[in-house]
Design a protein around this motif. Structure first.
Motif, short mmCIF file in Angstrom:
data_model
loop_
_atom_site.label_atom_id
_atom_site.label_comp_id
_atom_site.label_asym_id
_atom_site.label_seq_id
_atom_site.Cartn_x
_atom_site.Cartn_y
_atom_site.Cartn_z
N SER A 1 0.84 -1.23 0.00
CA SER A 1 0.00 0.00 0.00
C SER A 1 0.86 1.25 0.00
O SER A 1 2.06 1.22 0.30
CB SER A 1 -0.92 0.01 1.21
OG SER A 1 -0.17 0.22 2.40
N PHE A 2 0.17 2.34 -0.37
CA PHE A 2 0.79 3.67 -0.30
C PHE A 2 0.16 4.43 0.86
O PHE A 2 -0.98 4.15 1.25
CB PHE A 2 0.55 4.44 -1.60
CG PHE A 2 1.13 3.75 -2.80
CD1 PHE A 2 2.51 3.63 -2.96
CD2 PHE A 2 0.29 3.23 -3.79
CE1 PHE A 2 3.04 3.00 -4.08
CE2 PHE A 2 0.82 2.60 -4.90
CZ PHE A 2 2.20 2.48 -5.05
N PRO A 3 0.86 5.40 1.38
CA PRO A 3 0.31 6.17 2.52
C PRO A 3 -1.01 6.86 2.14
O PRO A 3 -1.26 7.14 0.95
CB PRO A 3 1.39 7.21 2.80
CG PRO A 3 2.62 6.72 2.14
CD PRO A 3 2.17 5.90 0.96
N PRO A 4 -1.84 7.13 3.11
CA PRO A 4 -3.09 7.85 2.83
C PRO A 4 -2.79 9.28 2.39
O PRO A 4 -1.67 9.77 2.59
CB PRO A 4 -3.82 7.85 4.17
CG PRO A 4 -2.76 7.63 5.19
CD PRO A 4 -1.66 6.84 4.54
N ASP A 5 -3.79 9.91 1.76
CA ASP A 5 -3.62 11.32 1.41
C ASP A 5 -3.43 12.13 2.68
O ASP A 5 -4.00 11.80 3.72
CB ASP A 5 -4.88 11.83 0.69
CG ASP A 5 -5.13 11.07 -0.59
OD1 ASP A 5 -4.15 10.66 -1.24
OD2 ASP A 5 -6.32 10.87 -0.93
N ALA A 6 -2.67 13.17 2.55
CA ALA A 6 -2.54 14.09 3.69
C ALA A 6 -3.91 14.71 3.94
O ALA A 6 -4.57 15.14 3.00
CB ALA A 6 -1.52 15.17 3.37
N PRO A 7 -4.38 14.72 5.16
CA PRO A 7 -5.72 15.28 5.42
C PRO A 7 -5.72 16.79 5.18
O PRO A 7 -4.76 17.47 5.50
CB PRO A 7 -5.97 14.96 6.89
CG PRO A 7 -4.73 14.37 7.44
CD PRO A 7 -3.70 14.26 6.38
N MET A 8 -6.80 17.27 4.59
CA MET A 8 -6.92 18.70 4.31
C MET A 8 -7.53 19.40 5.52
O MET A 8 -8.26 18.81 6.31
CB MET A 8 -7.85 18.92 3.11
CG MET A 8 -7.36 18.31 1.80
SD MET A 8 -5.93 19.19 1.12
CE MET A 8 -6.73 20.60 0.35
N SER A 9 -7.25 20.68 5.60
CA SER A 9 -7.84 21.46 6.69
C SER A 9 -8.18 22.86 6.21
O SER A 9 -7.51 23.42 5.34
CB SER A 9 -6.89 21.51 7.87
OG SER A 9 -5.64 22.00 7.46
N TYR A 10 -9.26 23.38 6.76
CA TYR A 10 -9.74 24.72 6.37
C TYR A 10 -10.12 25.49 7.62
O TYR A 10 -10.88 24.99 8.47
CB TYR A 10 -10.98 24.58 5.46
CG TYR A 10 -11.62 25.91 5.13
CD1 TYR A 10 -10.97 26.85 4.35
CD2 TYR A 10 -12.89 26.23 5.62
CE1 TYR A 10 -11.56 28.07 4.05
CE2 TYR A 10 -13.49 27.45 5.33
CZ TYR A 10 -12.82 28.37 4.54
OH TYR A 10 -13.40 29.57 4.25
#
Lengths: 312, 312
Positions: A207-216
């Motif tokens: 597997s590849f790492p998860p997407d970096a979580p976005m923040s607003y």
């Protein structure tokens, strides 16, 4: 035939419905915006006319289940009662959650009572009064926290954070090791796989790492206040009010608003990736100078404008 | 040189800001209209977005001193708090009078308090609760009475009547008898003039009758109800709601609304000169059928529409 479902990372979208201060006009709308993050739709603030802006931008009313109100000044919430009423007239059934300063419930219910109306859907108020940042919404994929702001009345900004998602399957590796579909969820969750041969294939290979979580972070209305910096540290996108240009900076203290440069200074201190400016005073003929002034301090500046959509 | 001031009769103007039922949309606005009569500007109802409609139609905010609210359903008053706030932000100084159902004051003041605001101008509420027609406004030239209506909540229509004005000078006669300017006001008020010779010139020789006073009745929202007929008898213009066409007449009883034909029947019974239809349900693609159906009963039918201006 093996069909591999590769989950594309869902973008974060921000639709500006209105981003001007004080009074609605024929050409500008008061504050309201829609954040689309991890398949959640959050309505942030709801100035007069917001329901018409929602229609104009073809945002489905039924997708709005959570409304966040920063403070009880008219240009941030006078459209709420109308939206709640329209939901009622359209026979909405979904629950609706409203997060806003203490007092908001009484204002809405008084008006519903006066009109002899009741909502056919459940209407939940989450009244806020803490002066500390707190979690106001959380589910498996998103968490929302308040950002205490410094304005003339009790005001919160809101920080929307994706949670860390699942890992992505390495399709080539999965095919190479002939791993069955039944293991995919385990792999996405970080688990290793033991083959029938007894060989253990470590997760890193599959597997590849998860997407970096976005923040607003939404911060309006507020005086320049560095105490918010730790809360909004490193966010992907900061919307920070910039009611004034430098030439009107003498008004910030009395009105508890900020200038474009001050918004940029907060963005710089918090090391955010992008700064969106908005809540412009309607005294200005053009909003371009807001960008010019802010960029003297922080480069990645975007200008909100009514109807504008941002994707990150 | 003798300058004769002949007072032209001032027309009655009605500017429709919005005339559709229920929810504001991108193409239609909820109820609000401006009546200009004898140099008075009366705002009647104030649905969400009214302040933007006022700007769009270039109606000076400072000319609005009296606002009449028929009832506390959102499509008739959710724009009021925003208008009051905008007046405040624009540093209004003139008194503002709001006439509306009991409860309206609490709703407005609760919201002003929540925003930490107070108006720099005097804001007077005239709360209504009588079920009989009553005078709510009167000065030298205009009188306004309520028209109790039959709706789901306490509702009033409003009857605006010009008072009988002064007589007009007969310029030729005045010149013929060489009457001095000092007598003009007396003549306009109906007095005779005694010449130096002792000869009495009767008023009828020196003046023409005053213009017939105009009257306007606003009736929305209401079920068909003949009890209003005596109150609106012989008015020049009746605005009567017509939410439905005949094909939806089964909804009138439950919703307490009227059809176009029912509005026409009221117009006929009251012997009004002109009927304006409005408050159309947004379910209809075209409003022309409202006229067609109403004209089967009463001929002088006009269709309100957003932005339309009527002069009488």
């Amino acid at each position: 035939m093996l069909i591999i479902h590769y989950q594309l990372s869902i973008e974060m979208k921000l639709q500006i419905l209105g981003c001007y201060a004080a009074t609605p006009r024929t050409i500008t709308n008061p504050t309201s915006q829609v954040l689309d993050i991890k398949n959640h739709l959050f309505l942030i603030d709801c100035g007069e006319g917001t329901q018409v802006q929602l229609r104009k931008h073809k945002i489905k009313f039924s997708r709005i289940n959570h409304i966040f109100i920063s403070h009880l000044h008219g240009d941030h919430f006078y459209g709420l009662i109308g939206l709640i009423s329209t939901f009622m007239l359209l026979n909405r059934e979904n629950d609706l959650h409203v997060y806003g300063p203490k007092g908001i419930k009484e204002i809405i219910l008084l008006q519903l009572r006066a009109s002899g109306s009741f909502t056919g859907y459940n209407l939940y108020f989450h009244e806020l009064e803490s002066k500390e940042s707190e979690v106001v919404f959380e589910d498996e994929t998103v968490i929302v926290k308040t950002i205490p702001l410094n304005h003339r009345v009790y005001t919160n900004g809101f920080l929307f954070q994706e949670k860390l998602g699942k890992r992505h399957l390495n399709i080539e590796a999965v095919a190479k090791y002939k791993i069955e579909k039944v293991y995919f969820d385990k792999i996405k969750s970080g688990g290793n796989v033991t083959l029938d041969s007894g060989e253990v294939i470590t997760n890193e290979l599959l597997s590849f790492p998860p997407d970096a979580p976005m923040s607003y972070a939404f911060c309006s209305d507020t005086l320049y206040d560095e105490s918010i910096v730790p809360i909004i540290k490193d966010v992907d996108v900061l919307y920070h009010e910039s009611t004034f240009l430098d030439s009107e900076m003498q008004y910030t203290e009395k009105t508890k608003h900020a200038t474009a440069k001050e918004a940029a200074q907060i963005a710089k201190l918090a090391n955010v990736k992008n700064l969106i400016l908005g809540h412009y005073s309607t005294r200005y003929g053009s909003i371009e100078p807001f960008k010019t002034e802010a960029q003297t301090i922080f480069y990645n500046v975007l200008l909100a404008d009514d109807g504008k959509e941002f994707e990150f």
